[in-house]
Design a protein around this motif. Structure first.
Motif, mmCIF file in Angstrom:
data_model
loop_
_atom_site.group_PDB
_atom_site.id
_atom_site.type_symbol
_atom_site.label_atom_id
_atom_site.label_comp_id
_atom_site.label_asym_id
_atom_site.label_seq_id
_atom_site.Cartn_x
_atom_site.Cartn_y
_atom_site.Cartn_z
ATOM 1 N N LEU A 42 39.575 50.160 43.378
ATOM 2 C CA LEU A 42 39.147 49.878 42.052
ATOM 3 C C LEU A 42 39.581 48.168 41.571
ATOM 4 O O LEU A 42 39.230 47.584 41.148
ATOM 5 N N THR A 43 40.697 48.014 42.421
ATOM 6 C CA THR A 43 41.634 46.841 42.055
ATOM 7 C C THR A 43 40.593 45.740 42.978
ATOM 8 O O THR A 43 40.700 44.644 42.428
ATOM 9 N N ARG A 44 40.257 45.975 44.372
ATOM 10 C CA ARG A 44 39.497 45.161 44.982
ATOM 11 C C ARG A 44 38.250 44.798 44.092
ATOM 12 O O ARG A 44 37.772 43.632 44.069
ATOM 13 N N VAL A 45 37.533 45.716 43.574
ATOM 14 C CA VAL A 45 36.196 45.674 42.751
ATOM 15 C C VAL A 45 36.810 44.686 41.680
ATOM 16 O O VAL A 45 35.893 43.744 41.507
ATOM 17 N N GLN A 46 37.846 44.813 40.747
ATOM 18 C CA GLN A 46 38.147 44.053 39.603
ATOM 19 C C GLN A 46 38.103 42.788 40.249
ATOM 20 O O GLN A 46 37.748 41.711 39.635
ATOM 21 N N ASP A 47 39.121 42.350 41.308
ATOM 22 C CA ASP A 47 39.510 41.110 41.769
ATOM 23 C C ASP A 47 37.901 40.285 42.249
ATOM 24 O O ASP A 47 37.975 39.462 41.708
ATOM 25 N N ASP A 48 37.266 41.118 42.852
ATOM 26 C CA ASP A 48 35.957 40.524 43.448
ATOM 27 C C ASP A 48 35.314 40.158 42.182
ATOM 28 O O ASP A 48 34.865 39.013 42.288
ATOM 29 N N HIS A 49 34.796 40.823 41.475
ATOM 30 C CA HIS A 49 33.793 40.632 40.588
ATOM 31 C C HIS A 49 34.457 39.744 39.559
ATOM 32 O O HIS A 49 33.662 38.770 38.956
ATOM 33 N N VAL A 50 35.406 39.866 38.800
ATOM 34 C CA VAL A 50 36.020 38.744 37.820
ATOM 35 C C VAL A 50 36.262 37.249 38.551
ATOM 36 O O VAL A 50 35.899 36.587 38.086
ATOM 37 N N ALA A 51 36.841 37.666 39.891
ATOM 38 C CA ALA A 51 37.022 36.022 40.379
ATOM 39 C C ALA A 51 35.858 35.555 40.448
ATOM 40 O O ALA A 51 35.593 34.168 40.235
ATOM 41 N N ASP A 52 34.598 36.192 40.924
ATOM 42 C CA ASP A 52 33.173 35.597 40.931
ATOM 43 C C ASP A 52 32.892 34.941 39.813
ATOM 44 O O ASP A 52 32.392 33.789 39.778
ATOM 45 N N VAL A 53 32.935 35.796 38.616
ATOM 46 C CA VAL A 53 32.204 34.953 37.382
ATOM 47 C C VAL A 53 33.199 34.136 36.867
ATOM 48 O O VAL A 53 32.533 33.427 36.008
ATOM 49 N N ALA A 54 34.584 34.280 37.242
ATOM 50 C CA ALA A 54 35.449 33.201 36.444
ATOM 51 C C ALA A 54 35.297 32.036 37.607
ATOM 52 O O ALA A 54 36.057 30.927 36.989
ATOM 53 N N GLY A 55 34.875 32.027 38.680
ATOM 54 C CA GLY A 55 34.766 30.982 39.627
ATOM 55 C C GLY A 55 36.233 30.653 40.059
ATOM 56 O O GLY A 55 36.680 29.434 40.453
ATOM 57 N N LEU A 56 36.929 31.539 40.535
ATOM 58 C CA LEU A 56 38.141 31.667 40.995
ATOM 59 C C LEU A 56 38.498 32.416 42.178
ATOM 60 O O LEU A 56 37.573 33.219 42.811
ATOM 61 N N GLU A 57 39.437 32.124 43.120
ATOM 62 C CA GLU A 57 39.791 32.607 44.408
ATOM 63 C C GLU A 57 40.378 33.928 44.130
ATOM 64 O O GLU A 57 40.904 34.084 43.175
#
Length: 169
Positions: free
Chosen positions: A48-63
């Protein structure tokens, strides 16, 4: 209530639920699977943490925090840094072991910090921005964030259920 406050509240509930699910458990308990093909608390929280990290970083343009802060190295799992747990086999689930509650909550807290930093800045107009055109209809930012919250909350509930089984054993 402003949009950012609403989203922060949703992600804070995920964070609190994870802390409740893992608090006081040792690595063996965290890796316990109620049946041979069930998910462990460790896998559920990592995923669940990987999904949040992956998806939010993607839409925010962050690593992703996973790589930016070397959580990938700290966890030492036998998966590439791009793996989020989606579609993993039962054998892969079993490989998420030896982790401490401090590792799991440390990674989640770092992701949470990045997530809330991003969602606090959002306005209602931002939610209509298309973030993934691979779907029909294309996925907007609002839909993506609701999807992350929904997926994460389901896995928090599963982790809490497994913890209840451990306490009853």
């Amino acid at each position: 209530m402003e949009l950012g406050e609403l989203l922060v509240d949703a992600f804070e509930r995920i964070r609190e639920g994870v802390h409740d699910a893992v608090e006081g458990l040792d690595p063996e308990q965290l890796a316990t699977r109620p049946s041979p093909h069930a998910n462990s608390i460790a896998w559920l929280v990592w995923h669940l943490t990987r999904v949040q990290d992956d998806h939010v970083a993607d839409v925010a343009g962050l690593e992703q925090v996973w790589t930016a802060q070397d959580w990938h190295g700290r966890f030492g799992l036998p998966f590439g840094p791009e793996v989020t747990g989606y579609g993993q086999s039962s054998e892969d689930v079993a490989k998420v072991s030896g982790l401490t509650s401090e590792q799991l909550t440390g990674y989640l807290d770092a992701v949470h910090e990045q997530t809330v930093g991003y969602v606090r800045s959002l306005t209602p107009d931002d939610l209509a921005r298309v973030v993934d055109e691979r779907w029909d209809p294309p996925v907007t930012l609002g839909v993506r964030l609701v999807s992350v919250v929904n997926d994460d909350q389901q896995h928090v509930g599963q982790a809490a259920f497994v913890r209840g089984l451990l306490e009853d054993a």
